[in-house]
Design a protein around this motif. Sequence first.
Motif, mmCIF file in Angstrom:
data_model
loop_
_atom_site.group_PDB
_atom_site.id
_atom_site.type_symbol
_atom_site.label_atom_id
_atom_site.label_comp_id
_atom_site.label_asym_id
_atom_site.label_seq_id
_atom_site.Cartn_x
_atom_site.Cartn_y
_atom_site.Cartn_z
ATOM 1 N N GLN A 105 -4.181 -8.793 8.937
ATOM 2 C CA GLN A 105 -3.535 -10.166 7.769
ATOM 3 C C GLN A 105 -3.386 -10.483 6.884
ATOM 4 O OE1 GLN A 105 -0.681 -9.514 9.343
ATOM 5 N NE2 GLN A 105 -1.093 -7.970 11.208
ATOM 6 N N ARG A 110 -1.403 -10.929 0.967
ATOM 7 C CA ARG A 110 -0.757 -11.470 -0.559
ATOM 8 C C ARG A 110 -1.321 -10.159 -0.989
ATOM 9 N NH1 ARG A 110 -0.900 -14.829 -4.812
ATOM 10 N NH2 ARG A 110 -1.750 -13.517 -6.206
ATOM 11 N N TYR A 111 -1.848 -8.613 -1.357
ATOM 12 C CA TYR A 111 -1.694 -7.765 -1.851
ATOM 13 C C TYR A 111 -0.010 -7.006 -1.010
ATOM 14 C CZ TYR A 111 -3.073 -3.722 -3.479
ATOM 15 O OH TYR A 111 -2.690 -2.109 -4.630
ATOM 16 N N MET A 112 0.201 -6.794 0.215
ATOM 17 C CA MET A 112 1.100 -6.219 0.526
ATOM 18 C C MET A 112 2.538 -7.113 -0.096
ATOM 19 S SD MET A 112 0.004 -5.515 4.695
ATOM 20 C CE MET A 112 0.183 -7.144 5.331
ATOM 21 N N LEU A 113 2.448 -8.269 0.111
ATOM 22 C CA LEU A 113 3.954 -9.011 -0.579
ATOM 23 C C LEU A 113 3.522 -8.666 -2.323
ATOM 24 C CD1 LEU A 113 3.705 -9.043 2.858
ATOM 25 C CD2 LEU A 113 4.523 -11.632 2.192
ATOM 26 N N GLY A 114 2.611 -8.459 -2.475
ATOM 27 C CA GLY A 114 3.124 -8.802 -4.361
ATOM 28 C C GLY A 114 2.581 -9.262 -4.696
ATOM 29 N N GLY A 115 1.528 -10.233 -3.916
ATOM 30 C CA GLY A 115 1.564 -11.362 -4.746
ATOM 31 C C GLY A 115 2.380 -12.687 -5.012
ATOM 32 N N SER A 116 3.284 -12.393 -3.743
ATOM 33 C CA SER A 116 3.983 -13.602 -3.575
ATOM 34 C C SER A 116 3.479 -14.542 -2.485
ATOM 35 C CB SER A 116 5.616 -13.083 -2.579
ATOM 36 O OG SER A 116 5.462 -12.798 -1.548
ATOM 37 N N VAL A 117 2.399 -14.492 -1.653
ATOM 38 C CA VAL A 117 2.003 -15.486 -0.901
ATOM 39 C C VAL A 117 0.611 -14.905 -1.041
ATOM 40 C CG1 VAL A 117 3.843 -15.534 0.502
ATOM 41 C CG2 VAL A 117 1.493 -13.883 0.947
#
Lengths: 336, 338
Positions: A105, A110-117
């Motif tokens: 987690q 961050r990576y999994m969400l394409g940098g959106s968090v």
Amino acid sequence: MNAHSKPDLRELSYAEAIREAMDIALTNDPSVILMGEDIGVYGGAFQVTGDLVDKHGTDRVMDTPISELGGAGVAVGAALTGLKPIFEFQFSDFAALAMEQIVNQAAKVRYMLGGSVSVPLVMRFPAGSGTGAAAQHSQSIEAWLGHVPGLKVVQPSTPEDAKGLLLAALEDPDPVMIFEHKILYKMKGHVPEGHYTTPIGKAAIRRDGKDVSIVATSLMVHKAMQAAEQLEADGIDAEVIDLRTVRPMDRDTVLSSVRKTGRMICVYEGVKTLGVGAEISAMVAESDAFDYLDAPIIRLGGAECPIPYNPELEKAAVPQMPDILAAARDVVKGRV
Amino acid sequence: MPDTIQDTNLPYAIRAYSPERLREALKKMYLVRKFEEGAEDSYMRGLIHGTMHLSIGQEASSIGSTMALTDEDKITSTHRGHGHCVGKGADLSKMFAEFFGKESGYCRGRGGSMHIADPSKGNLGANGIVGGGLPIAVGAALSAKRLGTGAVTVCFFGDGANNEGAFHEALNMAAVWKLPVVFVCENNKYGMSTSTERSTAVKNIAERAAAYNMPGVTVDGNDFSAVTEAVDAAVERARNGEGPSLVENLTYRWRGHSKSDRNRYRTKEEINEWMGRDPIPAMAKLLMDHQIVTEDDVAAIEAEANQIIADAIEFATQGEDPKMDEVTRDVYTPESAA
């Protein structure tokens, strides 16, 4: 133990320096919270949080149940939604209970969400052997977490860096894992007043030398410094590098040193195989610094076993000052 | 927030929500269904790779459980999470683009089916780890309480996750700290192939709430009104500072666990029985029975959903592929990247 400090400067212990950093953070930033087992009235298993709960209250210095996985996950969720948690593991070994949240987690979201968090999370891990606490309370697992993209991993060796790296970690938008050596908690040294940061990803040259580069981490930095003093009597001028950050590793400092000395010893407490020293060695082997080597690289790491209880066995399981001395003499005199 | 009508003889959802919201909910249920059918079809035609976990048959649970939430409220979702995304207002085009692995997808093609998230709408993301979102939801609720935002977090998880240690730790902490979180268990009877009878010591997962001193209720998860009634009450309780609740939506996934499923652990009869309890026609009937829509309206809503999906697939197909030299982008936040 002494941190090679100037006597006229203010001294704090390593634990006090960490506490001061957390106090500054809690005072300056309302989004900072501390979480961990028995960090409130008890003051933490190693008295690092101490009396912070009296000053900042139980909402900000939060005792968690004995729930490492859940607690780490709560810290991840809090970091994703506006808080800056500093999560204390009672012993670094207990991170094994929370690897899901740290590795799957915190590190990946961050990576999994394409940098959106981002996950502005700091985790503190009391680490290392030497306390007689045996195999489940003594290991050095920084290489485990150093293998995970998305995490940053630091190992302060002095009170000054313990404070500065913690304050740097809090300013970092990504998860930073801080491995604090338990034997260092009582070590005193100079600590500047107020807020300052020690850069993550930068090694420190603790001693200049020209004959051999000793790249060490955490407690091993002090053993390397002691060895260097003795080596001076033999006419061997050792350079001691305190790696300070395991991920991202300070390539430039290590390679420049090796180009200068032509010899390298890596000293680290984690198990030798696949450990931090393997990465440092490979970094040199893959670079032009390899051409400057006059002797094979030596790795001094932990023995291939869990940390044992018997005090002499415990010492035998991790590198000691005489091991560094012998290795340096061998590598400089061409006996390797 | 529900806008209550004072006639207790009406089903809860009819009392609580405006005709406009109810028509929107029916549309969202169609969108989930059509999205997943479209994804399945695209997979069969080789347009997308990897795997996917379809929630066809569970649409009343995902859409009903998100009715009372605003964009400030948070959700954490699961590997079977497309419905939760739609419920929380996701853009279907960006969802499809993510499936297609495109830069225009929600995760710029880095996440795929299992990681669709939209933090701007309070969707903290689906999760590939069973139970992974449970403690994260508690953390989001902790932030809401500490920062005084008034936000509630709905934590979706499946029956499988209720046997993870994270479930115990998360529910216990949420209760000890009295946090504004609603745990919504979508019990579709099987954790992959293993039935709840074979895996779970209690008959109803909601019974476990008693161990955490929180309310627990089991409802027909294919009944939109029953789902909203239970979840809305729990959201209200959380918003009022009264702490967490557990709602168990009993439902069923028509498709297999994932693409590898040969359906050897359940019978055709059982699947057919549940397909006869399709939550979407049931919702359409509920709205027709209360003169909120006509049959023609339902057909128009379905047609609109079909068009949105067709447009979304077109958007996804036209999207740009990620650049190969950006494979390590977004591991770290730029200012701090090493």
